[in-house]
Scaffold this active site. Structure first.
Site, short mmCIF file in Angstrom:
data_model
loop_
_atom_site.label_atom_id
_atom_site.label_comp_id
_atom_site.label_asym_id
_atom_site.label_seq_id
_atom_site.Cartn_x
_atom_site.Cartn_y
_atom_site.Cartn_z
N ALA A 170 0.81 -1.22 0.00
CA ALA A 170 0.00 0.00 0.00
C ALA A 170 0.85 1.27 0.00
O ALA A 170 0.40 2.31 -0.47
CB ALA A 170 -0.94 0.00 1.19
N THR A 171 2.06 1.19 0.52
CA THR A 171 2.93 2.38 0.44
C THR A 171 3.15 2.73 -1.02
O THR A 171 2.99 3.88 -1.44
CB THR A 171 4.28 2.11 1.15
OG1 THR A 171 4.02 1.87 2.53
CG2 THR A 171 5.22 3.29 1.01
N ASN A 227 -5.84 3.49 10.89
CA ASN A 227 -5.08 2.39 11.45
C ASN A 227 -4.84 2.52 12.95
O ASN A 227 -4.52 1.55 13.61
CB ASN A 227 -3.74 2.25 10.73
CG ASN A 227 -3.06 3.56 10.49
OD1 ASN A 227 -3.61 4.46 9.85
ND2 ASN A 227 -1.88 3.71 11.03
N GLN A 263 -7.11 -0.58 5.87
CA GLN A 263 -7.62 -1.06 7.16
C GLN A 263 -9.10 -1.42 7.13
O GLN A 263 -9.59 -2.11 8.02
CB GLN A 263 -7.37 0.00 8.25
CG GLN A 263 -5.90 0.24 8.56
CD GLN A 263 -5.26 -0.88 9.34
OE1 GLN A 263 -5.93 -1.71 9.95
NE2 GLN A 263 -3.94 -0.92 9.33
N ALA A 286 -1.85 -6.91 0.94
CA ALA A 286 -2.23 -8.27 1.33
C ALA A 286 -1.96 -8.55 2.82
O ALA A 286 -2.73 -9.25 3.47
CB ALA A 286 -1.48 -9.29 0.47
N HIS A 287 -0.87 -7.96 3.36
CA HIS A 287 -0.46 -8.38 4.70
C HIS A 287 -1.33 -7.83 5.82
O HIS A 287 -1.12 -8.17 6.99
CB HIS A 287 1.02 -8.07 4.95
CG HIS A 287 1.36 -6.66 5.30
ND1 HIS A 287 1.53 -6.24 6.59
CD2 HIS A 287 1.58 -5.58 4.53
CE1 HIS A 287 1.86 -4.95 6.60
NE2 HIS A 287 1.88 -4.53 5.34
N THR A 304 8.72 -7.46 -12.94
CA THR A 304 8.21 -8.83 -12.97
C THR A 304 7.26 -9.04 -11.81
O THR A 304 7.56 -8.67 -10.67
CB THR A 304 9.39 -9.82 -12.87
OG1 THR A 304 10.22 -9.62 -14.01
CG2 THR A 304 8.90 -11.26 -12.84
N CYS A 328 8.17 6.37 18.65
CA CYS A 328 9.55 6.58 19.01
C CYS A 328 10.29 7.25 17.86
O CYS A 328 10.45 6.67 16.80
CB CYS A 328 10.21 5.24 19.31
SG CYS A 328 10.91 5.15 20.93
C1 LIG Z 1 -0.06 -0.68 6.73
C2 LIG Z 1 -0.68 0.50 6.07
C3 LIG Z 1 -0.13 1.06 4.92
C4 LIG Z 1 1.18 0.58 4.32
O1 LIG Z 1 1.03 -0.64 3.67
P1 LIG Z 1 2.31 -1.50 3.27
O2 LIG Z 1 1.77 -2.55 2.39
O3 LIG Z 1 2.87 -2.01 4.54
O4 LIG Z 1 3.25 -0.59 2.54
C5 LIG Z 1 -0.78 2.11 4.33
N1 LIG Z 1 -1.91 2.61 4.85
C6 LIG Z 1 -2.47 2.10 5.96
C7 LIG Z 1 -3.72 2.70 6.49
C8 LIG Z 1 -1.87 1.04 6.61
O5 LIG Z 1 -2.41 0.57 7.73
#
Ligand SMILES: *Cc1c(COP(=O)(O)O)cnc(C)c1O
Length: 408
Positions: free
Chosen positions: A76-77, A156, A184, A205-206, A245, A332
């Site tokens: 998502a970044t 989040n 989220q 996905a994670h 790829t 932090c």
């Molecule tokens: C975790 C998160 C991201 C970043 O996603 P990644 O796949 O870890 O780069 C972006 N936006 C929100 C709201 C998130 O919770």
């Protein structure tokens, strides 16, 4: 079954992969290892077929009309970067103004800061005490120069679910594109890109029981057709929007995770809501001076509980409950402990921000775990408060706000 320690209650940070996801992925590491871009042999075709099937699975989860609207990314970044920079660059002759909120993920906020350095103007909308964006504020902020509005589906930290459908009506009427960081919220609350008039949506996905390092950007193809400038140069994969790829194994896992979510999310949301309410009821029943941060239902993620335990340092609490993985409202930085910018934007005071704990419940949490965590937290809040001179003064009825502290 005996309780296993440590207990994971930080599902907003990441989620374990569902075993069904891992099982779906395994063949693509070994036998089916082809490059989806290899057009002239069966290894390539097998990989391509798997990637296209996953595209359907993800498109279905978010209500996209066409699989072609899903662009694979590394997470998502990257999706947020591609959406904001890609749109800004493509539409810069139309206008140089973007609108977002003060409580977005850093991947949106820092991308906006870069765009500002490059000459774009960005409006950062305030949120209410409950962490909600007022659609009226979005409407007021739109000018003839506005090209994109970016508002996250759900936050989040505090789990607030934004009124995206209302915002979508406004942006569509104004002819402005709407992007949402849906990470989220997808699979936890109602989300449909058609019904909500969303033009771009970031996914990963994670955060939904798939593997790390794979994500997607939904890019609307009709009414309106969204255009963007690729941020990665190379072989022109993903219809020119994202070269590189494809991560076949990751994409297969993401697809499977999406398929499971489509089928199970409503039941799962109910179960998580019940677990969260159990935790909330126990904590609020046993302890005084607690504040719930964020909006209440239905504008709250079912698995999110963010509480300020007044007169208890969040960091001290996390040290005390080491066997439980949660997050605190302090970030932090190299030199100091900064209160969360999300809580600060909601008007939460510095003290309360530092005393906040985020419980993120998810698929593999059990009632037993909730009971264990509640009991542990209650015990340590009592202990930490008993050690706190501030708590003692508070109990004696001294209004701490009236005290003149000596300078140190
Ligand atoms: C975790 C998160 C991201 C970043 O996603 P990644 O796949 O870890 O780069 C972006 N936006 C929100 C709201 C998130 O919770």
């Amino acid at each position: 079954m005996a309780l296993q320690l440590p207990i994971y209650m930080d599902y907003h940070a990441t989620t374990p992969a569902d075993p069904r996801v891992v099982e779906a992925m395994l063949p693509y590491f070994t036998q089916k290892f082809g490059n989806a871009a290899s057009r002239n042999h069966s290894y390539g075709w097998v990989a391509e077929e798997a990637v296209e099937y996953a595209r359907t699975q993800v498109a279905t989860l978010i209500g996209a009309k066409s699989d072609k609207e899903i662009v694979w990314t590394s997470g998502a970044t990257e999706s947020n970067n591609l959406a904001l920079k890609g749109v800004a660059e493509f539409y810069k002759d139309k206008g140089n103004h973007l609108i977002t909120t003060k409580i977005e993920h850093k991947a949106v906020l820092d991308t906006c800061k870069r765009l500002e350095r490059e000459g774009f103007e960005v409006t950062y909308l305030d949120v209410g005490k409950d962490g909600l964006v007022d659609p009226d504020d979005v409407k007021k902020a739109i000018t003839s120069k506005t090209i994109l509005v970016s508002v996250m589906l759900a936050n989040n930290e505090v789990g607030t679910v934004q009124p995206l459908a209302e915002i979508g009506k406004l942006t569509r009427a104004a002819g402005v594109l709407l992007h949402t960081d849906a990470v989220q919220g997808v699979g936890k609350v109602e989300f449909d890109v058609e019904a909500m008039n969303v033009d771009l949506a970031s996914l990963t996905a994670h955060k939904m029981y798939g593997p790390k390092g794979v994500g997607a950007l939904f890019v609307r193809r009709s009414k309106p057709r969204v255009r963007l400038v690729a941020q990665m140069d190379g072989g022109g994969h993903e219809r020119g929007m994202r070269s590189g790829t494809l991560n076949t194994t990751g994409i297969v896992g993401f697809g499977k995770a999406a398929e499971i979510m489509t089928r199970e999310w409503r039941d799962e949301a109910k179960r998580l809501f019940t677990l969260r309410e159990r935790l909330r009821t126990k904590l609020f029943g046993a302890l005084g001076d607690l504040h719930l941060n964020g909006a209440d239902d239905p504008r709250r993620l079912p698995g999110n509980l963010n509480i300020s335990f007044t007169y208890v340092e969040g960091e001290a609490m996390m040290m005390a409950i080491k066997d439980v993985a949660v997050s605190s409202g302090s970030a932090c930085t190299s030199a100091s402990l900064e209160p969360s910018y999300v809580l600060r934007a909601m008007g939460v005071g510095e003290e309360d921000a530092h005393s906040s704990i985020r419980f993120g419940l998810g698929r593999f949490n059990t009632e037993e775990e909730v009971d264990y965590v509640a009991e542990l937290v209650i015990r340590h809040v009592h202990r930490l408060r008993d050690m706190s001179p501030l708590w003692e003064m508070h109990r004696e009825g001294i209004d701490l706000k009236t005290i003149q502290w000596a300078a140190h």
